[in-house]
Scaffold this active site. Structure first.
Site, PDB file in Angstrom:
ATOM      1  N   ARG A 119      89.466  45.019  49.255  1.00 52.23           N
ATOM      2  CA  ARG A 119      90.700  44.027  48.732  1.00 52.23           C
ATOM      3  C   ARG A 119      91.147  44.235  47.226  1.00 52.23           C
ATOM      4  O   ARG A 119      91.218  43.666  47.023  1.00 52.23           O
ATOM      5  CB  ARG A 119      89.142  43.313  49.226  1.00 52.23           C
ATOM      6  CG  ARG A 119      89.282  43.005  50.567  1.00 52.23           C
ATOM      7  CD  ARG A 119      88.805  41.577  50.562  1.00 52.23           C
ATOM      8  NE  ARG A 119      88.759  40.888  51.663  1.00 52.23           N
ATOM      9  CZ  ARG A 119      89.368  40.279  52.640  1.00 52.23           C
ATOM     10  NH1 ARG A 119      90.534  40.143  52.214  1.00 52.23           N
ATOM     11  NH2 ARG A 119      89.478  40.063  54.217  1.00 52.23           N
ATOM     12  N   TRP A 177      83.963  47.413  58.996  1.00 48.53           N
ATOM     13  CA  TRP A 177      84.357  48.263  57.860  1.00 48.53           C
ATOM     14  C   TRP A 177      82.885  49.274  58.153  1.00 48.53           C
ATOM     15  O   TRP A 177      83.233  50.575  57.610  1.00 48.53           O
ATOM     16  CB  TRP A 177      84.314  47.508  56.924  1.00 48.53           C
ATOM     17  CG  TRP A 177      85.401  47.231  56.881  1.00 48.53           C
ATOM     18  CD1 TRP A 177      85.821  46.257  56.764  1.00 48.53           C
ATOM     19  CD2 TRP A 177      86.759  47.762  56.248  1.00 48.53           C
ATOM     20  NE1 TRP A 177      87.375  45.509  56.498  1.00 48.53           N
ATOM     21  CE2 TRP A 177      87.778  46.950  56.545  1.00 48.53           C
ATOM     22  CE3 TRP A 177      87.358  48.993  55.750  1.00 48.53           C
ATOM     23  CZ2 TRP A 177      89.017  46.948  56.298  1.00 48.53           C
ATOM     24  CZ3 TRP A 177      88.032  49.049  55.514  1.00 48.53           C
ATOM     25  CH2 TRP A 177      89.560  48.062  55.573  1.00 48.53           C
ATOM     26  N   TYR A 235      85.121  44.757  40.661  1.00 49.80           N
ATOM     27  CA  TYR A 235      84.955  45.214  42.359  1.00 49.80           C
ATOM     28  C   TYR A 235      84.383  46.394  42.403  1.00 49.80           C
ATOM     29  O   TYR A 235      83.870  47.321  41.202  1.00 49.80           O
ATOM     30  CB  TYR A 235      86.490  44.873  42.644  1.00 49.80           C
ATOM     31  CG  TYR A 235      86.805  45.500  43.869  1.00 49.80           C
ATOM     32  CD1 TYR A 235      86.584  44.822  45.288  1.00 49.80           C
ATOM     33  CD2 TYR A 235      87.279  46.507  44.696  1.00 49.80           C
ATOM     34  CE1 TYR A 235      86.155  44.701  46.596  1.00 49.80           C
ATOM     35  CE2 TYR A 235      87.541  46.602  46.507  1.00 49.80           C
ATOM     36  CZ  TYR A 235      86.855  45.382  46.994  1.00 49.80           C
ATOM     37  OH  TYR A 235      86.551  45.756  48.559  1.00 49.80           O
TER      38      TYR A 235
HETATM   39  N1  LIG Z   1      87.874  36.702  51.285  1.00 46.14           N
HETATM   40  C1  LIG Z   1      87.251  37.941  50.231  1.00 46.14           C
HETATM   41  C2  LIG Z   1      86.384  38.594  50.672  1.00 46.14           C
HETATM   42  C3  LIG Z   1      85.648  39.521  49.941  1.00 46.14           C
HETATM   43  C4  LIG Z   1      84.643  40.301  50.455  1.00 46.14           C
HETATM   44  O1  LIG Z   1      84.485  40.434  51.353  1.00 46.14           O
HETATM   45  N2  LIG Z   1      84.111  41.419  49.278  1.00 46.14           N
HETATM   46  C5  LIG Z   1      82.798  41.967  50.119  1.00 46.14           C
HETATM   47  C6  LIG Z   1      83.427  43.302  49.328  1.00 46.14           C
HETATM   48  S1  LIG Z   1      85.449  43.596  49.764  1.00 46.14           S
HETATM   49  C7  LIG Z   1      82.478  42.003  49.624  1.00 46.14           C
HETATM   50  O2  LIG Z   1      81.538  41.428  48.464  1.00 46.14           O
HETATM   51  N3  LIG Z   1      80.796  42.481  49.600  1.00 46.14           N
HETATM   52  C8  LIG Z   1      79.579  42.421  49.677  1.00 46.14           C
HETATM   53  C9  LIG Z   1      78.768  41.461  50.033  1.00 46.14           C
HETATM   54  O3  LIG Z   1      78.653  40.701  50.615  1.00 46.14           O
HETATM   55  O4  LIG Z   1      77.049  41.447  49.723  1.00 46.14           O
HETATM   56  C10 LIG Z   1      88.166  37.656  48.638  1.00 46.14           C
HETATM   57  O5  LIG Z   1      89.321  38.146  49.855  1.00 46.14           O
HETATM   58  O6  LIG Z   1      87.502  37.616  47.867  1.00 46.14           O
END
Ligand SMILES: N[C@@H](CCC(=O)N[C@@H](CS)C(=O)NCC(=O)O)C(=O)O
Length: 194
Positions: A14, A104, A8
């Site tokens: 998350r 966010w 992460y």
């Molecule tokens: N529903 C997914 C959502 C995952 C998500 O939105 N991750 C974001 C960070 S909190 C992410 O990876 N963002 C970077 C991107 O999409 O490139 C979960 O709960 O794992």
């Protein structure tokens, strides 16, 4: 015992519910924190291109709540009956819906406005569900209590005091943080917080 690697970003967000669940059960896990600068190169190698993911014995699993439910089941934190499981899942999904809608990446002003407009519905629902009980569902902690705490910490870092009018919900956060294995995790986790 399988080997676990949580991947992460270097923040709570998350990923923190999974760190809580690993810690609660005293499961050793590698807490790999990806810097934003390294993400574009890593993203194409990750299923669905989003974090968090957990690598279990070399196989990558995605979706934080699917992984969370797996860990919560192992820990006996999903509710003590099938109907309690519905209640726990409903709380998780409701908090997650709100988390997903939170702006966010927008300005501080937009975050504050969103919170002022939308949080009363969530907070009133959560407080009514909790009532005068120590935990949301049943007579012991579930991962819904943990999820409320970790998500509220993320909201709090952007909109301080967002839940100040909900003392019972704030007291629940303190109860979660006082669980010895969670307290130990909070003491040792990196101080950077979001
Ligand atoms: N529903 C997914 C959502 C995952 C998500 O939105 N991750 C974001 C960070 S909190 C992410 O990876 N963002 C970077 C991107 O999409 O490139 C979960 O709960 O794992």
């Amino acid at each position: 015992m399988p080997s676990y690697k949580l991947i992460y970003f270097n923040l709570e967000g998350r990923g923190e519910i999974l760190r809580y669940l690993f810690s609660y059960s005293n499961i050793d896990f590698e807490d790999r924190r990806v810097e934003f600068a390294d993400w574009p190169a890593l993203k194409p190698t990750i299923p669905y291109g989003q974090l968090p993911v957990v690598e279990i014995d070399g196989v990558i699993y995605n979706q934080s709540l699917a992984i969370g439910r797996y860990l919560a089941k192992k820990a006996g934190l999903t509710g003590k009956s099938e109907l309690d499981e519905i209640r726990v899942d409903a709380l998780i999904d409701t908090i997650d819906d709100f988390f997903s809608k939170f702006p966010w990446m927008d300005t501080e002003k937009a975050k504050k406005e969103f919170m002022e407009k939308s949080s009363p519905q969530l907070l009133a629902y959560l407080e009514k569900t909790l009532g005068n009980n120590p935990w949301f569902v049943g007579d012991s902690a579930t991962w819904a209590d943990f999820f409320w705490d970790t998500c509220a910490d993320s909201f709090e870092s952007y909109v301080p005091g967002f839940a100040k009018d909900y003392p019972k919900l704030l007291a629940l956060k303190e109860r979660v943080k006082a669980i010895p294995t969670i307290a130990a995790w909070i003491k040792k986790r990196p101080k950077k917080s979001q």
